[in-house]
Design a protein around this motif. Structure first.
Motif, mmCIF file in Angstrom:
data_model
loop_
_atom_site.group_PDB
_atom_site.id
_atom_site.type_symbol
_atom_site.label_atom_id
_atom_site.label_comp_id
_atom_site.label_asym_id
_atom_site.label_seq_id
_atom_site.Cartn_x
_atom_site.Cartn_y
_atom_site.Cartn_z
ATOM 1 N N GLY A 1 -0.696 4.002 -2.464
ATOM 2 C CA GLY A 1 -2.126 3.817 -2.258
ATOM 3 C C GLY A 1 -2.868 3.209 -3.421
ATOM 4 O O GLY A 1 -4.108 3.265 -3.466
ATOM 5 N N ASP B 1 0.829 -1.201 0.000
ATOM 6 C CA ASP B 1 0.000 0.000 0.000
ATOM 7 C C ASP B 1 0.867 1.257 0.000
ATOM 8 O O ASP B 1 0.643 2.194 -0.789
ATOM 9 C CB ASP B 1 -0.910 -0.020 1.222
ATOM 10 C CG ASP B 1 -1.810 1.199 1.306
ATOM 11 O OD1 ASP B 1 -2.560 1.453 0.344
ATOM 12 O OD2 ASP B 1 -1.782 1.897 2.341
ATOM 13 N N ARG B 2 1.877 1.294 0.858
ATOM 14 C CA ARG B 2 2.764 2.460 0.943
ATOM 15 C C ARG B 2 3.629 2.603 -0.302
ATOM 16 O O ARG B 2 3.775 3.695 -0.857
ATOM 17 C CB ARG B 2 3.657 2.332 2.181
ATOM 18 C CG ARG B 2 2.939 2.521 3.495
ATOM 19 C CD ARG B 2 2.544 3.987 3.734
ATOM 20 N NE ARG B 2 3.706 4.833 3.867
ATOM 21 C CZ ARG B 2 4.339 5.084 5.024
ATOM 22 N NH1 ARG B 2 3.903 4.503 6.137
ATOM 23 N NH2 ARG B 2 5.366 5.891 5.066
ATOM 24 N N GLU C 1 -8.339 -0.016 0.639
ATOM 25 C CA GLU C 1 -9.707 -0.394 0.320
ATOM 26 C C GLU C 1 -9.810 -1.921 0.239
ATOM 27 O O GLU C 1 -8.941 -2.584 -0.323
ATOM 28 C CB GLU C 1 -10.119 0.205 -1.021
ATOM 29 C CG GLU C 1 -11.521 -0.180 -1.452
ATOM 30 C CD GLU C 1 -11.875 0.312 -2.843
ATOM 31 O OE1 GLU C 1 -12.947 -0.069 -3.340
ATOM 32 O OE2 GLU C 1 -11.070 1.056 -3.439
ATOM 33 N N LEU D 1 -1.290 3.836 4.315
ATOM 34 C CA LEU D 1 -1.557 5.256 4.114
ATOM 35 C C LEU D 1 -2.749 5.736 4.923
ATOM 36 O O LEU D 1 -2.817 6.891 5.325
ATOM 37 C CB LEU D 1 -1.793 5.536 2.624
ATOM 38 C CG LEU D 1 -0.554 5.406 1.727
ATOM 39 C CD1 LEU D 1 -0.914 5.694 0.281
ATOM 40 C CD2 LEU D 1 0.543 6.355 2.178
ATOM 41 N N ARG D 2 -3.717 4.835 5.178
ATOM 42 C CA ARG D 2 -4.873 5.176 5.999
ATOM 43 C C ARG D 2 -4.919 4.251 7.204
ATOM 44 O O ARG D 2 -4.551 3.077 7.095
ATOM 45 C CB ARG D 2 -6.167 5.044 5.194
ATOM 46 C CG ARG D 2 -6.233 5.896 3.925
ATOM 47 C CD ARG D 2 -7.559 5.674 3.200
ATOM 48 N NE ARG D 2 -7.770 4.264 2.878
ATOM 49 C CZ ARG D 2 -8.916 3.773 2.438
ATOM 50 N NH1 ARG D 2 -9.970 4.550 2.310
ATOM 51 N NH2 ARG D 2 -9.024 2.478 2.153
ATOM 52 N N PRO D 3 -5.367 4.737 8.354
ATOM 53 C CA PRO D 3 -5.372 3.888 9.559
ATOM 54 C C PRO D 3 -6.198 2.617 9.397
ATOM 55 O O PRO D 3 -5.888 1.605 10.038
ATOM 56 C CB PRO D 3 -5.978 4.810 10.634
ATOM 57 C CG PRO D 3 -5.730 6.198 10.137
ATOM 58 C CD PRO D 3 -5.780 6.120 8.645
ATOM 59 N N GLU D 4 -7.236 2.657 8.577
ATOM 60 C CA GLU D 4 -8.063 1.458 8.384
ATOM 61 C C GLU D 4 -7.500 0.526 7.324
ATOM 62 O O GLU D 4 -8.064 -0.550 7.069
ATOM 63 C CB GLU D 4 -9.494 1.847 8.004
ATOM 64 C CG GLU D 4 -9.642 2.500 6.646
ATOM 65 C CD GLU D 4 -9.487 4.010 6.665
ATOM 66 O OE1 GLU D 4 -10.028 4.673 5.763
ATOM 67 O OE2 GLU D 4 -8.818 4.531 7.599
ATOM 68 N N TRP E 1 -2.980 -2.220 11.450
ATOM 69 C CA TRP E 1 -2.913 -1.068 10.537
ATOM 70 C C TRP E 1 -3.162 0.256 11.272
ATOM 71 O O TRP E 1 -2.634 1.291 10.889
ATOM 72 C CB TRP E 1 -3.937 -1.243 9.416
ATOM 73 C CG TRP E 1 -3.587 -2.323 8.454
ATOM 74 C CD1 TRP E 1 -2.341 -2.816 8.182
ATOM 75 C CD2 TRP E 1 -4.493 -3.074 7.630
ATOM 76 N NE1 TRP E 1 -2.415 -3.816 7.241
ATOM 77 C CE2 TRP E 1 -3.716 -3.998 6.880
ATOM 78 C CE3 TRP E 1 -5.874 -3.058 7.446
ATOM 79 C CZ2 TRP E 1 -4.283 -4.887 5.965
ATOM 80 C CZ3 TRP E 1 -6.451 -3.932 6.544
ATOM 81 C CH2 TRP E 1 -5.662 -4.837 5.809
#
Length: 282
Positions: free
Chosen positions: A87, A82-83, A150, A144-147, A127
């Motif tokens: 993203g 992801d990083r 997608e 990139l996002r705490p959750e 995460w």
């Protein structure tokens, strides 16, 4: 409505060629299937290379069989991709149904659904930066996002469809338009029943082969081998789209059903299908 491309699994060395050609076209996403006891490339490794060889398209597992994997290592691998892809990773997840895959991974076929729910809880905690346990600290890198990235859930059973509402994200449906409507309605109802705002993202997957007869024959042989374990191989083969007219008709039907993206999955190895599909959907 967006259009994506599913990459063939029979020739791993050709995937980067396919990916570079697709990156220059109208495709939003590149997807890759997952099996363990099969000759396909491991999807997270393959998609990491695809992400490095492209700059625009997203990379998507369709679907990654999460219960075959250790959740902590999977969380770390997913966050890393992801990083490093900025993203562009979409994590399609499913439980799988092939007994040999679970035998090889040492996991229990009968409890695969419950295991994936447990995995999702662990991955979401990691995460978000929480420690693994009181004795073990956080496990990075952070996505990139705490959750996390997608997530799309694939499947047909009620428990699989309800995961979309319980965990958020979206639904990946490998069914023709004639079957899809009731599944989409169930997913959207689960979404609202679980108090989610907005709408779930709906992604459809359709098998295609565009080109001369040898390309279509190659695709049928590869698809037949992939689905030979099941009772519905002939149904899947019969549903493969082989003309631009069929492809445009499917796009129109899925658009009427409110689909956000259609993934056209290729089993045939001829990379010229990328350009033929681009022409068909443009």
């Amino acid at each position: 409505m967006h259009v994506g491309l599913g990459l063939p699994i029979s020739d791993p060395a050709a995937l980067l060629h396919w990916a570079r050609r697709a990156d220059a076209g109208p495709f939003r996403t590149l997807g890759l299937l997952d099996r363990l006891v099969y000759g396909n490339p491991e999807p997270l490794i393959a998609l990491a290379m695809v992400a490095g060889a492209t700059s625009h398209v997203r990379v998507q597992t369709e679907v990654l069989l999460a219960p075959l994997r250790d959740p902590v290592l999977l969380a770390k691998q997913v966050a890393t991709l992801d990083r490093m892809s900025d993203g562009r990773l979409v994590l399609g997840l499913g439980v799988g149904g092939r007994a040999d895959d679970h035998l090889a991974s040492g996991t229990d076929l009968r409890t695969r659904g419950r295991r994936m729910d447990e995995q999702l809880a662990i991955m979401r905690r990691l995460w978000a930066g929480e420690p693994y346990s009181t004795e073990c600290g956080p496990i990075g890198p952070a996505p990139l996002r705490p959750e996390g990235p997608e997530i799309l859930f694939g499947g047909f059973q009620p428990a699989a469809l309800d995961r979309v509402g319980r965990w958020g994200g979206g639904f990946l449906a490998a069914v023709p338009p004639s079957w899809a409507g009731r599944l989409f309605d169930t997913v959207r109802r689960s979404w609202k029943d679980n108090g989610r705002s907005g709408e779930p993202r709906i992604v459809a997957q359709v098998n295609v082969a565009l080109g001369p007869q040898d390309v279509i024959d190659d695709a049928r042989a590869a698809m037949g081998a992939y689905y030979e374990f099941s009772d519905y191989a002939e149904t899947v083969l019969a549903g493969m789209l082989t003309t631009p007219t069929e492809i445009r008709a499917a796009l129109a039907e899925f658009d009427d059903l409110g689909v956000d993206e259609v993934m056209f999955y290729c089993y045939g190895r001829d990379a010229d299908q990328v350009d033929r599909l681009a022409d068909a959907v443009s």
